[in-house]
Design a protein around this motif. Sequence first.
Motif, mmCIF file in Angstrom:
data_model
loop_
_atom_site.group_PDB
_atom_site.id
_atom_site.type_symbol
_atom_site.label_atom_id
_atom_site.label_comp_id
_atom_site.label_asym_id
_atom_site.label_seq_id
_atom_site.Cartn_x
_atom_site.Cartn_y
_atom_site.Cartn_z
ATOM 1 N N ARG A 45 0.849 -1.196 0.000
ATOM 2 C CA ARG A 45 0.000 0.000 0.000
ATOM 3 C C ARG A 45 0.882 1.243 0.000
ATOM 4 O O ARG A 45 2.068 1.177 0.336
ATOM 5 C CB ARG A 45 -0.924 0.014 1.217
ATOM 6 N N ILE A 56 0.845 5.092 1.717
ATOM 7 C CA ILE A 56 0.198 5.877 2.769
ATOM 8 C C ILE A 56 0.606 7.331 2.615
ATOM 9 O O ILE A 56 1.796 7.648 2.554
ATOM 10 C CB ILE A 56 0.579 5.349 4.166
ATOM 11 N N ASP A 104 0.369 10.923 4.368
ATOM 12 C CA ASP A 104 0.047 11.658 5.597
ATOM 13 C C ASP A 104 -0.237 13.123 5.264
ATOM 14 O O ASP A 104 0.169 13.620 4.214
ATOM 15 C CB ASP A 104 1.204 11.552 6.586
ATOM 16 N N LYS A 120 -4.303 2.593 -1.452
ATOM 17 C CA LYS A 120 -3.855 3.902 -0.984
ATOM 18 C C LYS A 120 -4.611 4.269 0.286
ATOM 19 O O LYS A 120 -5.829 4.057 0.361
ATOM 20 C CB LYS A 120 -4.108 4.987 -2.041
ATOM 21 N N ILE A 121 -3.880 4.794 1.284
ATOM 22 C CA ILE A 121 -4.499 5.240 2.524
ATOM 23 C C ILE A 121 -4.126 6.707 2.716
ATOM 24 O O ILE A 121 -2.946 7.062 2.783
ATOM 25 C CB ILE A 121 -4.019 4.409 3.729
ATOM 26 N N TYR A 122 -5.142 7.559 2.805
ATOM 27 C CA TYR A 122 -4.933 8.991 2.981
ATOM 28 C C TYR A 122 -5.256 9.358 4.432
ATOM 29 O O TYR A 122 -6.362 9.113 4.900
ATOM 30 C CB TYR A 122 -5.836 9.787 2.035
#
Length: 256
Positions: free
Chosen positions: A19, A21, A23, A51-53
């Motif tokens: 993934r 990420i 920040d 994707k992690i926002y």
Amino acid sequence: MLSKTIYRLITNKIQDFDRVIIDEAHSTTISSTFRPVFKTMNDLASIPCQKIYLTATLPPQLEKEFLEFNSLSLTTPIIRAQTNRPELRYHVFQTHSKTNSVNSTVCHLTNRFQDRFTPQSRGIIFCRSVDQAIAISHDLGCLLYHSGMKDEDREEAQRKWHEGAVKEHCWIAATSGFIHGIDEPFVMAIIFAGPPHNFSDFAQGSAHGGRRGKPSMILLITDGIYSPVTDENRYLTQAMNNWMKNTTRCRRSGLS
């Protein structure tokens, strides 16, 4: 386009990535005018991995704009948590005369706080401009941090503030560049020398207080002049102005 080096690294090694990420993800939308590179962050949407926002300061009202700006599906799952910080105590002070200016009020309050500081205590003064930060730093004899300084000078100022070897190093006068990436456990007081440019800057800057659950005072000093509302960040600017004008509701109501 997104930094070619980073983009090439991810796409060429995609099999090694579980993934990506991101920040402070709100910056892609809120800071797009000031940091043009953020306008290319939507290239991430084409990369075939999760994707992690992450963000603590994106208002619900701007969720749709954020998703569209970053080329994300409007059905993208959004997880929200409570943002109320009971250890933070908010106050707004309005100056009423030319002799009692924002800068002089800041200096007066800083000296009052100094009497209550322990060796571990730290304070931040967020300024609206480089010139204001320089002036307050000169008047107080405290540390200075702004984007016009050399990288090594900013790093040195941050190091001295963290160590707090002498009382003049317990305070730092800084522009909004100091809002991000600071994790000091014992920030006892945060003073905004005039209204922040928008509500996101205020929420982000205030969040540096009380990192270990200890009480922290958040003071906003104003001369009654509010930020002009333009199309850029209209909601956040108006929200900041409304929060300052409020005299009847709890100060936490607009922040949680």
